[in-house]
Enzyme design. Sequence first.
Site, PDB file in Angstrom:
ATOM      1  N   TYR A  29     -45.927  52.551  38.346  1.00 45.08           N
ATOM      2  CA  TYR A  29     -45.908  53.078  36.960  1.00 45.08           C
ATOM      3  C   TYR A  29     -46.364  53.981  36.500  1.00 45.08           C
ATOM      4  O   TYR A  29     -47.364  54.102  36.293  1.00 45.08           O
ATOM      5  CB  TYR A  29     -45.932  51.751  36.881  1.00 45.08           C
ATOM      6  CG  TYR A  29     -45.746  50.755  35.287  1.00 45.08           C
ATOM      7  CD1 TYR A  29     -45.149  51.612  34.896  1.00 45.08           C
ATOM      8  CD2 TYR A  29     -45.972  49.682  34.800  1.00 45.08           C
ATOM      9  CE1 TYR A  29     -44.397  51.551  33.086  1.00 45.08           C
ATOM     10  CE2 TYR A  29     -46.019  49.627  33.826  1.00 45.08           C
ATOM     11  CZ  TYR A  29     -45.154  50.362  32.733  1.00 45.08           C
ATOM     12  OH  TYR A  29     -44.852  50.127  31.296  1.00 45.08           O
ATOM     13  N   LYS A  59     -41.644  54.549  37.906  1.00 40.57           N
ATOM     14  CA  LYS A  59     -41.019  53.966  36.047  1.00 40.57           C
ATOM     15  C   LYS A  59     -41.611  54.513  35.373  1.00 40.57           C
ATOM     16  O   LYS A  59     -42.858  55.543  35.684  1.00 40.57           O
ATOM     17  CB  LYS A  59     -41.432  52.506  35.818  1.00 40.57           C
ATOM     18  CG  LYS A  59     -41.373  52.144  34.646  1.00 40.57           C
ATOM     19  CD  LYS A  59     -41.473  50.641  34.755  1.00 40.57           C
ATOM     20  CE  LYS A  59     -40.731  50.767  32.552  1.00 40.57           C
ATOM     21  NZ  LYS A  59     -41.588  49.527  31.869  1.00 40.57           N
TER      22      LYS A  59
END
Length: 299
Positions: free
Chosen positions: A139, A168
């Site tokens: 992330y 992400k």
Amino acid sequence: MIKLKPDFLVGSYPPIATPFRDGKVDLDAYAKLLEFQVKNGTHGIVVNGTTSEPSTLTIDERNQLVKCAVEVIGKRIPVVAHTGSQSHAETVELTEFATKAGADALLVVTPYYIRPSQRGLVAYYDDIGKRTDLPILLYHIPGRTAVSVDIDTLQQISDKVDHFVGIKHAVNDHGFVTSMIQTLGPEFRIFVGLEEFTYPMMALGAHGTMNAVANLVPDRIAALCNATLAGDMKESRRLHFDLYGLNQSIFYDTNPIPLKYMLKRLGIVERNEHRLPMLPATPELEKRLDEVLKRAGLI
């Protein structure tokens, strides 16, 4: 990198908001949010993403949300558990629980506040990778963590952890999307982490989006993903502009303050509760969000 099924970790994977009731996590309301997603064509869900306010939750609460999601979803769609924390020890505990609980993949944020070096990040993800066999996504959200990842670091992690499968990417950096595809290959799962860039980054080759707006309109976000993945750019652009106001509204205040107001306004949740230091939307923000919902045809 391990080979994934073509339709796994592809499409709309919204980070589900955490409903509270009188200060406690409301698992019954959470289960209803999950069913709402499944019924409206969402491709997968993320538990304990930024929209879920994980930094305000205890480890046990985060684990209970993962357990609830796995049980309610029942393998109808994939469950991605965000198990990252600023603490390595907490990340390990959350990761091991999610793996045993039956999550389908993990999302692990770069440790925030610490501001680790790139070599520290490589060692960190290598260590986490040794503790689970689930597919891992990094992330990347430097606006909240104060640390950025460079392309060489992603390559090194990929070389060490064969089940490191994606990212992400919550940064307004389209060039980095192209660099990741060129360096790590077209199978490397790239999820858009900033709502308004879902269409342009997917047009470049990102595989999907982890978009908070899908808490409100899961069918529309899923449709945007479906059209873009199918190469129907005319429909993709139409949906992009149709959703643009909603996508922007998420950042009228700190996420998920605007989102939680709109969830209650639309009757998707009963209460608009947060935990300190988060607070509900001000009356001025509520009026502004009402206008957004009106323009989107939702009220």
